[in-house]
Design an enzyme around this catalytic site. Structure first.
Site, mmCIF file in Angstrom:
data_model
loop_
_atom_site.group_PDB
_atom_site.id
_atom_site.type_symbol
_atom_site.label_atom_id
_atom_site.label_comp_id
_atom_site.label_asym_id
_atom_site.label_seq_id
_atom_site.Cartn_x
_atom_site.Cartn_y
_atom_site.Cartn_z
ATOM 1 N N THR A 141 53.448 -56.264 -11.826
ATOM 2 C CA THR A 141 53.859 -57.639 -12.055
ATOM 3 C C THR A 141 52.856 -58.327 -12.975
ATOM 4 O O THR A 141 51.699 -57.937 -13.042
ATOM 5 C CB THR A 141 53.948 -58.435 -10.737
ATOM 6 O OG1 THR A 141 54.385 -59.761 -11.027
ATOM 7 C CG2 THR A 141 52.624 -58.490 -10.024
ATOM 8 N N ALA A 142 53.293 -59.333 -13.629
ATOM 9 C CA ALA A 142 52.366 -60.181 -14.391
ATOM 10 C C ALA A 142 52.336 -61.563 -13.772
ATOM 11 O O ALA A 142 51.934 -62.533 -14.395
ATOM 12 C CB ALA A 142 52.765 -60.243 -15.843
ATOM 13 N N SER A 143 52.819 -61.626 -12.539
ATOM 14 C CA SER A 143 52.767 -62.857 -11.755
ATOM 15 C C SER A 143 53.472 -63.992 -12.483
ATOM 16 O O SER A 143 54.650 -63.897 -12.777
ATOM 17 C CB SER A 143 51.317 -63.178 -11.424
ATOM 18 O OG SER A 143 51.221 -64.235 -10.517
ATOM 19 N N HIS A 144 52.744 -65.024 -12.810
ATOM 20 C CA HIS A 144 53.333 -66.224 -13.410
ATOM 21 C C HIS A 144 53.263 -66.232 -14.936
ATOM 22 O O HIS A 144 53.593 -67.234 -15.553
ATOM 23 C CB HIS A 144 52.603 -67.463 -12.865
ATOM 24 C CG HIS A 144 51.144 -67.436 -13.157
ATOM 25 N ND1 HIS A 144 50.264 -66.686 -12.395
ATOM 26 C CD2 HIS A 144 50.413 -68.009 -14.117
ATOM 27 C CE1 HIS A 144 49.042 -66.837 -12.901
ATOM 28 N NE2 HIS A 144 49.114 -67.632 -13.939
#
Length: 82
Positions: free
Chosen positions: A56-59
């Protein structure tokens, strides 16, 4: 090792590479599939996994991706814990 991923289009390709690398290193992968980071942390801490990776790259914007790596009890791997 528990491995999960978000819905970014690049996550599947990264997942496949992670699985190959983990398997080549001699470990097994349990695929949690499409998941959030808290889900992966929960699974790591509560089901006895030695490590996990959340792809994931989160936000960050959609064109970015990365991985969150944790060890036993869902402890983050960072420069102070390797």
């Amino acid at each position: 090792m528990l491995v999960g991923r978000d819905c970014r289009t690049s996550s599947e390709e990264i997942y496949e590479a992670v699985v190959r690398g983990v398997n080549d290193a001699g470990a097994d992968v349990y695929d949690i599939g499409l998941s959030s980071t808290p889900m992966v942390y929960f699974g790591t801490a509560n089901y006895g996994f030695d490590a996990s990776i959340q792809i994931t790259a989160s936000h960050n914007p959609a064109e970015y991706n990365g991985m969150k790596v944790s060890t036993t009890d869902a402890q983050a791997v960072d420069k102070t814990r390797r």
